[in-house]
Design a protein around this motif. Sequence first.
Motif, short mmCIF file in Angstrom:
data_model
loop_
_atom_site.label_atom_id
_atom_site.label_comp_id
_atom_site.label_asym_id
_atom_site.label_seq_id
_atom_site.Cartn_x
_atom_site.Cartn_y
_atom_site.Cartn_z
N VAL A 51 1.27 -5.26 -0.75
CA VAL A 51 0.71 -4.55 0.40
C VAL A 51 1.02 -3.05 0.28
O VAL A 51 0.16 -2.21 0.55
CB VAL A 51 1.26 -5.14 1.72
N LYS A 52 2.25 -2.73 -0.14
CA LYS A 52 2.60 -1.32 -0.35
C LYS A 52 1.71 -0.68 -1.40
O LYS A 52 1.24 0.45 -1.23
CB LYS A 52 4.06 -1.17 -0.78
N THR A 53 1.49 -1.39 -2.49
CA THR A 53 0.65 -0.86 -3.56
C THR A 53 -0.79 -0.70 -3.08
O THR A 53 -1.44 0.30 -3.40
CB THR A 53 0.69 -1.79 -4.78
N LEU A 77 -2.72 2.88 -3.00
CA LEU A 77 -3.99 3.04 -3.70
C LEU A 77 -5.08 3.49 -2.74
O LEU A 77 -5.84 4.42 -3.02
CB LEU A 77 -4.38 1.71 -4.37
N GLY A 78 -5.16 2.84 -1.59
CA GLY A 78 -6.16 3.23 -0.59
C GLY A 78 -5.92 4.62 -0.05
O GLY A 78 -6.86 5.38 0.20
N PHE A 79 -4.65 5.01 0.12
CA PHE A 79 -4.33 6.34 0.61
C PHE A 79 -4.79 7.40 -0.38
O PHE A 79 -5.38 8.41 0.01
CB PHE A 79 -2.82 6.45 0.86
N CYS A 80 -4.57 7.16 -1.66
CA CYS A 80 -4.99 8.13 -2.69
C CYS A 80 -6.51 8.24 -2.75
O CYS A 80 -7.06 9.34 -2.85
CB CYS A 80 -4.43 7.74 -4.05
N ILE A 81 -7.19 7.12 -2.68
CA ILE A 81 -8.66 7.14 -2.71
C ILE A 81 -9.20 7.83 -1.46
O ILE A 81 -10.14 8.63 -1.52
CB ILE A 81 -9.22 5.72 -2.86
N THR A 86 -6.66 6.01 7.06
CA THR A 86 -7.61 4.96 7.44
C THR A 86 -7.88 4.01 6.27
O THR A 86 -7.77 2.79 6.41
CB THR A 86 -8.93 5.59 7.92
N PHE A 87 -8.23 4.59 5.12
CA PHE A 87 -8.58 3.73 3.99
C PHE A 87 -7.35 2.99 3.47
O PHE A 87 -7.44 1.84 3.05
CB PHE A 87 -9.24 4.55 2.89
N GLY A 88 -6.19 3.65 3.52
CA GLY A 88 -4.97 2.98 3.10
C GLY A 88 -4.63 1.80 3.98
O GLY A 88 -4.19 0.75 3.50
N GLY A 97 -2.96 -7.78 2.13
CA GLY A 97 -2.13 -8.76 2.84
C GLY A 97 -2.85 -10.06 3.08
O GLY A 97 -2.24 -11.13 3.03
N ILE A 98 -4.14 -10.00 3.32
CA ILE A 98 -4.92 -11.22 3.51
C ILE A 98 -4.96 -12.04 2.22
O ILE A 98 -4.90 -13.27 2.25
CB ILE A 98 -6.34 -10.88 4.00
#
Length: 78
Positions: free
Chosen positions: A18-20, A24-28, A65-67, A75-76
């Motif tokens: 979940v952290k990863t 990843l989403g935060f960077c994108i 938001t994306f992160g 997590g799902i």
Amino acid sequence: MPVPGGYYQQGPSCFDRVKTGFMLGFCIGMASGAIFGGFSALRYGARGRELVNTVGKVMLQGGGTFGTFMAIGTGIRC
């Protein structure tokens, strides 16, 4: 033939995944926020400090938001 000693390698935990996913989403989201926020601010005539503040705000909002959505999706899947 099994390895003597019974040591088995484990994968990352669900929390690590979940952290990863969040990172990843935060960077994108930051990258897309820089592109779209930069074009939007330039189109509205922002220059100098106003441009930097506007683009920075859009980058943080997009990254957060994306992160968050990437973390939820990861997590799902755990």
